[in-house]
Design a protein around this motif. Sequence first.
Motif: not given
Length: 512
Positions: A44-45, A189-190, A209-213
């Motif tokens: 999610q961005v 995570d965020i 790549e580091i933060f899915p959110t």
Amino acid sequence: MNTPAVIYSDDQAAAFDSVADMLRHAGVDLEDSLLMPPPGGKDQVMAVTGKAGSGKTLLLAELYKALQAAGVEIVSGDYESRKRKDKRTLAILAPTNKAASVLRLRGVPATTIHRILYTPVYDPEYEHIAEWLAGNGDRPVIEGMNEVSLDRAFAFYANNKSIPGALAAAGLRGSDFITGWKRREEPLDIGFVDESSMLDDKQFEDLKEIFPTLLLFGDPAQLAPVGQSGTMVFEKLPAARVLNLSRIHRQQADNPILDLAHALADPELTFEQFERMIEAASKTDDRVVWGQRVEVDLMARSPVLVWRNATRIRLINAFRAVHGAPEDALLEGEPLICDGIELPLKHRKKRLDLEARGLIKGAQVIYLGNGRKPGFSRLHVMGAEDPQISAASIVKIEKPDEEEPFIPFAARMGATFLHGAAVTIHKAQGSQWDTVQVFAPDLYAAARMGRSEAGQPLWKRLAYVAITRAQERLIWVVRNRLSKPTGMLQVDDLRATRVAPLSLAVQTEEEI
């Protein structure tokens, strides 16, 4: 004393709710302060955009507080505890040291993007202290440290949440605790990213790549990164993922600097009309100054903002001349801008050490004097959490009408620097200073050329960025003159922090 509850405007409240919904899909329920296993799935961005004064920073700070209250662990640049399956993490990032320091002054534990791309390697003994301070371990017993020192560290951390600061209070240094750096292997995570108008596509991909959110905060009226064709990364997101804050929030007393910045949105406003507005504001509010000359005393810590490179070089040479700086040496207190790190691949670890300490391209530093080895400099990195280092340096001083810069001294390899008494408005993005001097003749030249960027007159975008760098006072310099300095360059106020030595460049022929 109870802190009054924050009252959101309608657009802030709507943005908070939209972000809270995104975080709920990431396994963090802000309403009930609950952490749940992340469901996985698509990353999610989202972006929160708005002009200066629209409340982006307030919203970022309140979201940080809500996530912290829900039990999310805040990952800063100075320490990261051991990974646990039930742990959820948040990192708050900015592209530059100065931008991160602006957030830290507001109580938000921000760090730079470079600092989060790399993870520290800890000395095992001091890691016990850090885990205890972070609430993840028992009070340690450390040889050579007494109970009073540990108490001082605990008291400092309770108020400041800084591991290096707490170690310093106990008589240690961050460089004792962090022994090296490596590229981050485990994702977080965020991520919150302030000043995201400065992100280029490569940085954006690294962050995803580091933060899915990932939540971006940015000002669409700023200048896009060079090479981005006038487009910012959040402008490429779907419209539903961009939350715009349109209302401008005032201080109790109107802010004339923000008034001027937002006046630039008028499509009918000409450069001449804008200057008349500045002159009128200067007669009624001392936060706006109609300057007849560049104030040289300010240039040592707050660079003059210009558009043209030739203007920048002229002002730098004038600054050095009035201070009597020799051509073959730097004076203590001269400002520099890091222009990159020139090291071969085999010295990648040394590059990571420097970048993690804040010596990244665009970093503003103050020269404190020669290092112990030829070509080394003692430096104060402005806005860095552990600001003083010693590093091999290649200093370039550009001369008017000369293609090649003059190099007063250089190590064989190391961090390269340009002089920092004046900088282009592009490079000033992400930074703020109490007082900012804007060299108006350059913006007049941009207006006469009639150039546009992203559908807006270039001079207006330049003026907007330059003006909004000022936190307290704006000096609009209208004449090509330079004042005389009132005294010598000073560094005494910066020497309060001890220098943490970094072995950057190698000095023997065999190692090269």
